[in-house]
Scaffold this motif. Structure first.
Motif, mmCIF file in Angstrom:
data_model
loop_
_atom_site.group_PDB
_atom_site.id
_atom_site.type_symbol
_atom_site.label_atom_id
_atom_site.label_comp_id
_atom_site.label_asym_id
_atom_site.label_seq_id
_atom_site.Cartn_x
_atom_site.Cartn_y
_atom_site.Cartn_z
ATOM 1 N N VAL A 126 48.925 34.779 30.439
ATOM 2 C CA VAL A 126 48.803 36.038 29.873
ATOM 3 C C VAL A 126 47.411 36.071 28.932
ATOM 4 O O VAL A 126 46.615 37.057 29.209
ATOM 5 C CB VAL A 126 49.956 36.386 29.001
ATOM 6 C CG1 VAL A 126 49.565 37.657 28.055
ATOM 7 C CG2 VAL A 126 51.268 36.491 29.809
ATOM 8 N N SER A 127 47.023 35.145 28.368
ATOM 9 C CA SER A 127 45.632 34.903 27.618
ATOM 10 C C SER A 127 44.676 35.002 28.425
ATOM 11 O O SER A 127 43.557 35.955 27.959
ATOM 12 C CB SER A 127 45.911 33.841 26.724
ATOM 13 O OG SER A 127 44.559 33.760 25.951
ATOM 14 N N GLY A 128 44.508 34.449 29.290
ATOM 15 C CA GLY A 128 43.487 34.263 30.160
ATOM 16 C C GLY A 128 43.127 35.663 30.957
ATOM 17 O O GLY A 128 42.185 36.231 30.949
ATOM 18 N N THR A 129 44.330 36.322 31.602
ATOM 19 C CA THR A 129 44.098 37.692 32.020
ATOM 20 C C THR A 129 43.815 38.983 31.121
ATOM 21 O O THR A 129 42.795 39.617 31.511
ATOM 22 C CB THR A 129 45.552 37.948 32.603
ATOM 23 O OG1 THR A 129 45.794 36.963 33.710
ATOM 24 C CG2 THR A 129 45.345 39.463 33.323
ATOM 25 N N CYS A 130 44.234 38.802 30.052
ATOM 26 C CA CYS A 130 44.027 39.798 28.907
ATOM 27 C C CYS A 130 42.543 39.597 28.461
ATOM 28 O O CYS A 130 42.042 40.658 28.375
ATOM 29 C CB CYS A 130 44.803 39.825 27.850
ATOM 30 S SG CYS A 130 46.651 40.412 28.269
ATOM 31 N N SER A 131 42.054 38.305 28.429
ATOM 32 C CA SER A 131 40.642 38.049 28.023
ATOM 33 C C SER A 131 39.554 38.623 28.954
ATOM 34 O O SER A 131 38.641 39.190 28.603
ATOM 35 C CB SER A 131 40.637 36.685 27.660
ATOM 36 O OG SER A 131 39.202 36.443 27.247
ATOM 37 N N ILE A 132 40.047 38.216 30.291
ATOM 38 C CA ILE A 132 39.006 38.828 31.268
ATOM 39 C C ILE A 132 39.160 40.291 31.579
ATOM 40 O O ILE A 132 38.097 41.069 31.559
ATOM 41 C CB ILE A 132 39.439 38.346 32.697
ATOM 42 C CG1 ILE A 132 39.279 36.461 32.617
ATOM 43 C CG2 ILE A 132 38.740 38.869 33.913
ATOM 44 C CD1 ILE A 132 39.682 36.082 33.793
ATOM 45 N N ILE A 133 40.092 41.000 31.189
ATOM 46 C CA ILE A 133 40.095 42.213 31.363
ATOM 47 C C ILE A 133 39.467 43.146 30.086
ATOM 48 O O ILE A 133 38.770 44.060 30.164
ATOM 49 C CB ILE A 133 41.712 43.044 31.250
ATOM 50 C CG1 ILE A 133 42.515 42.435 32.576
ATOM 51 C CG2 ILE A 133 41.642 44.467 31.058
ATOM 52 C CD1 ILE A 133 43.940 42.932 32.389
#
Length: 520
Positions: A399-406
């Motif tokens: 979740v953290s990685g996905t939201c950071s990239i977005i």
């Protein structure tokens, strides 16, 4: 021939035993030290344990303040033109005459204005922070081993906090950036082992039922330190940066001196190193009155075998670590959890130190992120016993990685949406940060727990060392994707190493490598 004489004679407990009305036939004797500790501490989380937990956890307040102090003391202050003909707001300050501009507020508010470093290279201005984290790396290797050997948990903890505070207070006598950076390095050396030693000591003071929950107390204290720092810095905004060091370091020194006399050493560590009398005394201070009566009966009538008390490694720590690195399973665990911790450290500290890139006020930015950690602690508290460590770590990393990239892809075009995804990423990494520290203390036995947990903490610190480089790269390229894209990819990759680690939820703590190996 084995000595069957109890380490604690029946006579020593005769007075208290006569007053106990418990039927001994109904009391199950302890067969090992581990069982004795678990049964004595597991029954309830009493007032004595809570007081000890608070006394130990309050040291995290000072740890957090020192970790983020440079956000204010080392910041580049704002300035204004005094000669509107030769100067304007878009001018390069280094190309202007000293008489055509002036600092906003006092000239001694930060080290940049105090030593006239406004035109110095980023290497020079960033040197104090780099030295601080470099000291944290060195201190973790040098000091952490003593928590498992000669000093123990309690002495190492208070030595670290006291040394950190003294070095921080001495910083006010710095005459230039080089002396200042050297003292920040020393501060980092002492500070390195505080958070892991706090967690290890807390975990070994309670039974497995309360092990995960008690760690939340220390995280809340860390958050109090993070929240109090912006308030103290704001009140000190028109004063010298030296005053901020005094305000933070002096209470820490006084607290260390007073609290040392009220905190108990870990019973597990005392038993492991043959200090049976002190261990039993510490155990009694942590247990309820009913458990003390039961403990007295069992000790007087059926003391566990002497060999159960003494660690085979207590006098030869080198042999212990040789054994540790010869075995595949502890090395595999250590490398896996350290890789995961590195990714968490890079994203956690990177988002805290680099949130100013999003255009927030320097005081409000740290406050908002610190406030976001409060619900993260509550979520950790409720999920820590209901969810497996491995699955929760993997989920929050994704979740953290996905939201950071977005957040990086959105860029500055949609500011509110970008900030929303950034906060979601930071919230997830906060929960992962909480869980990984608890998880690290459960993966390894008592004989190497403090050292192994400190190695995990070192991996987090190494991520923190690299995070300013990523932030600087994003700032220079004026591209949020460079910064938040890297954060996202790193945590996604590092989170996959969770798959290689065993589950520890509800599993009793082991004391030796052999016990841990048998447990699986």
């Amino acid at each position: 021939m084995e000595d069957t004489t109890p380490l604690i004679s029946c006579d020593q407990y005769s007075n208290s035993i006569e007053q106990v009305t418990v039927n001994f036939d109904q009391v199950t004797p302890f067969v090992s030290v581990d069982e004795m500790i678990e049964q004595s501490l597991e029954a309830n989380f009493g007032c004595a344990q809570f007081v000890q937990a608070v006394l130990v956890s309050l040291l995290m307040v000072f740890d957090a303040q020192q970790a983020f102090l440079a956000v204010y003391t080392d910041a580049e202050p704002t300035w204004h033109c005094t000669d509107n003909v030769a100067c304007n707001s878009s001018s390069n300050i280094c190309s202007l005459s000293k008489t055509s501009w002036a600092w906003d507020g006092t000239a001694y508010n930060t080290i940049i204005s105090y030593w006239s470093l406004e035109c110095a290279s980023s290497i020079i201005t960033g040197l104090p922070s780099s030295c601080f984290f470099a000291g944290c790396l060195l201190g973790g290797f040098v000091l952490s081993i003593h928590g498992d050997s000669s000093l123990g948990r309690k002495k190492l903890l208070f030595l670290s906090c006291f040394g950190m505070s003294i070095a921080a207070l001495a910083t006010i006598f710095s005459t230039n950036i080089w002396v200042y950076s050297s003292l920040r390095f020393v501060t980092g050396v002492f500070r390195a082992s505080i958070i892991t030693t706090v967690l290890v000591l807390l975990m070994e003071m309670v039974g497995k039922k309360w092990r995960a929950h008690i760690g939340i107390i220390s995280f809340c204290c860390f958050n109090i330190g993070t929240l109090s720092l912006p308030a103290m810095a704001y009140l000190n905004r028109n004063s010298s940066w030296k005053n901020l060091y005094v305000l933070i370091s002096t209470p820490a020194i006084l607290y260390c001196i007073v609290a040392y006399f009220f905190v108990s050493e870990s019973p597990r560590w005392l038993f492991m190193h043959g200090h049976e009398i002190e261990a039993i005394a510490a155990l009694k201070r942590l247990t309820s009155v009913n458990n003390q009566e039961r403990l007295n009966l069992c000790l007087a009538n059926n003391m566990p075998s002497n060999r159960e008390f003494v660690s085979p490694y207590k006098s030869d720590l080198c042999s212990l670590f040789k054994d540790f690195f010869k075995r595949k399973w502890p090395l595999k665990r250590l490398l896996g959890i350290m890789t995961l911790a590195f990714g968490i450290g890079l994203v956690y500290y990177g988002m805290l130190l680099g949130v100013g890139n999003l255009g927030f006020d320097i005081y409000l930015s740290l406050t908002f992120n610190a406030l976001l950690e409060i619900p993260a602690y509550f979520l950790t508290f409720f999920l820590i016993e209901k969810c497996d460590r491995t699955s929760s770590m993997l989920a929050f990393s994704i979740v953290s990685g996905t939201c950071s990239i977005i957040s990086g892809v959105i860029g500055d075009g949609r500011k509110l949406l970008q900030i929303g995804f950034e906060l979601a990423s930071f919230f997830s990494i906060c929960v992962a940060f909480n869980v990984v520290l608890i998880y690290a203390t459960e993966l390894f036995p008592t004989c190497v727990r403090n050292s192994a947990a400190s190695m995990v903490r070192q991996a987090i610190t190494f991520g923190a060392v690299l995070s300013p480089i990523v932030i600087s790269a994003g700032r220079q390229n004026d591209d949020q994707l460079v910064c938040y894209g890297v954060f996202g990819l790193v945590i996604l990759f590092c989170g996959l190493f969770t798959i290689c680690l065993p589950e520890t939820r509800g599993v009793p703590l082991c004391d030796t490598l052999d016990e841990q190996c048998m447990q699986g």
